[in-house]
Design a protein around this motif. Structure first.
Motif, PDB file in Angstrom:
ATOM      1  N   GLY A   1     -48.789  38.835  15.119  1.00 45.07           N
ATOM      2  CA  GLY A   1     -48.176  39.669  14.089  1.00 45.07           C
ATOM      3  C   GLY A   1     -49.098  40.174  13.004  1.00 45.07           C
ATOM      4  O   GLY A   1     -48.770  41.111  12.300  1.00 45.07           O
TER       5      GLY A   1
ATOM      6  N   LEU B   1     -46.484  40.043   9.185  1.00 42.66           N
ATOM      7  CA  LEU B   1     -45.723  38.843   8.856  1.00 42.66           C
ATOM      8  C   LEU B   1     -45.850  38.503   7.372  1.00 42.66           C
ATOM      9  O   LEU B   1     -46.887  38.754   6.769  1.00 42.66           O
ATOM     10  CB  LEU B   1     -46.244  37.654   9.681  1.00 42.66           C
ATOM     11  CG  LEU B   1     -46.171  37.772  11.204  1.00 42.66           C
ATOM     12  CD1 LEU B   1     -46.868  36.580  11.833  1.00 42.66           C
ATOM     13  CD2 LEU B   1     -44.726  37.862  11.673  1.00 42.66           C
TER      14      LEU B   1
ATOM     15  N   GLU C   1     -45.193  32.783   6.681  1.00 45.45           N
ATOM     16  CA  GLU C   1     -45.114  32.685   8.136  1.00 45.45           C
ATOM     17  C   GLU C   1     -46.501  32.671   8.763  1.00 45.45           C
ATOM     18  O   GLU C   1     -46.754  31.938   9.726  1.00 45.45           O
ATOM     19  CB  GLU C   1     -44.295  33.853   8.701  1.00 45.45           C
ATOM     20  CG  GLU C   1     -42.811  33.771   8.387  1.00 45.45           C
ATOM     21  CD  GLU C   1     -42.028  34.901   9.027  1.00 45.45           C
ATOM     22  OE1 GLU C   1     -42.468  35.410  10.087  1.00 45.45           O
ATOM     23  OE2 GLU C   1     -40.987  35.289   8.477  1.00 45.45           O
ATOM     24  N   ARG C   2     -47.406  33.472   8.243  1.00 46.76           N
ATOM     25  CA  ARG C   2     -48.779  33.494   8.756  1.00 46.76           C
ATOM     26  C   ARG C   2     -49.435  32.134   8.558  1.00 46.76           C
ATOM     27  O   ARG C   2     -50.131  31.629   9.443  1.00 46.76           O
ATOM     28  CB  ARG C   2     -49.594  34.573   8.046  1.00 46.76           C
ATOM     29  CG  ARG C   2     -49.153  35.990   8.342  1.00 46.76           C
ATOM     30  CD  ARG C   2     -50.015  36.988   7.623  1.00 46.76           C
ATOM     31  NE  ARG C   2     -51.388  36.925   8.090  1.00 46.76           N
ATOM     32  CZ  ARG C   2     -52.408  37.481   7.448  1.00 46.76           C
ATOM     33  NH1 ARG C   2     -52.218  38.111   6.311  1.00 46.76           N
ATOM     34  NH2 ARG C   2     -53.633  37.391   7.939  1.00 46.76           N
TER      35      ARG C   2
END
Length: 200
Positions: A143, A147, A151-152
């Motif tokens: 992503g 993202l 989340e990353r």
């Protein structure tokens, strides 16, 4: 020691093979806009040690002091025409190979980020600094900057917990597919920080 040897061999070979392309890119950057061909930015590496990441300059000189500052979005007017091509093909990151040879980065690992963002990490998120930052990583092939930050970081933490040669080879294969397939390649120098969700 084995990982370090792998990084040196891969980085040295890639730099040698890509040297003609790198030379042409340097000339193109210098011809289009004033300023040096390379861009240096302070990033945070393994165990919180700072270093200067090297990239080909893709924006006008002094761009970090204009507009949105460090945050970069698609269509940003500070990006030069040559810079758009370099970003789309990820060629702007070729100088990262020098950082690998210096021992500041690895071929695979979480992408290095700027100190101001590391200062806002939670205790758990600081676990992202347990390994050397990489040219490509698990979050990159899942992503990139599309993202949210939290989340990353979770993807990077998952990588660190499950790190293996098999996973690294999978990441490298997915990276090659992304570069040549043109999928999800756009990303800025540093996306805007998004605070992690508050605890219930």
């Amino acid at each position: 020691m084995v990982r370090r040897a792998f990084d040196v061999v891969v980085a040295g070979t890639a730099l040698l093979v890509a040297s003609p392309v790198l030379a042409l890119a340097i000339v193109a950057v210098r011809l289009e806009s004033r300023g040096g061909a390379f861009y240096r930015q302070r990033r945070v590496g393994k165990d919180g040690r700072p270093f200067d990441v090297l990239k080909l300059r893709t924006m006008v000189t002094g761009a970090e002091h204009m507009g949105a500052g460090l945050a970069v979005s698609e269509g940003d007017t500070r990006i030069t025409r040559v810079g758009r091509l370099l970003r789309r093909t990820s060629l702007d990151e070729l100088p990262n190979l020098v950082n690998v040879l210096r021992g500041e980065m690895a071929i695979v690992g979480p992408r290095p980020t700027v100190p101001v963002q590391v200062d806002r990490y939670t205790e758990r998120q600081r676990g992202r600094l347990a390994v050397k930052p990489g040219i490509t990583g698990w979050a990159q092939v899942n992503g990139r900057t599309e993202l949210p930050w939290d989340e990353r970081i979770e993807l990077d933490l998952w990588y660190i917990e499950h790190r293996s040669w098999r996973l690294d080879l999978r990441i490298l294969w997915l990276t090659v597919r992304m570069v040549f397939g043109g999928e999800g390649l756009y990303r800025g120098e540093t996306p805007a920080w998004r605070d992690p969700p508050s605890e219930p």
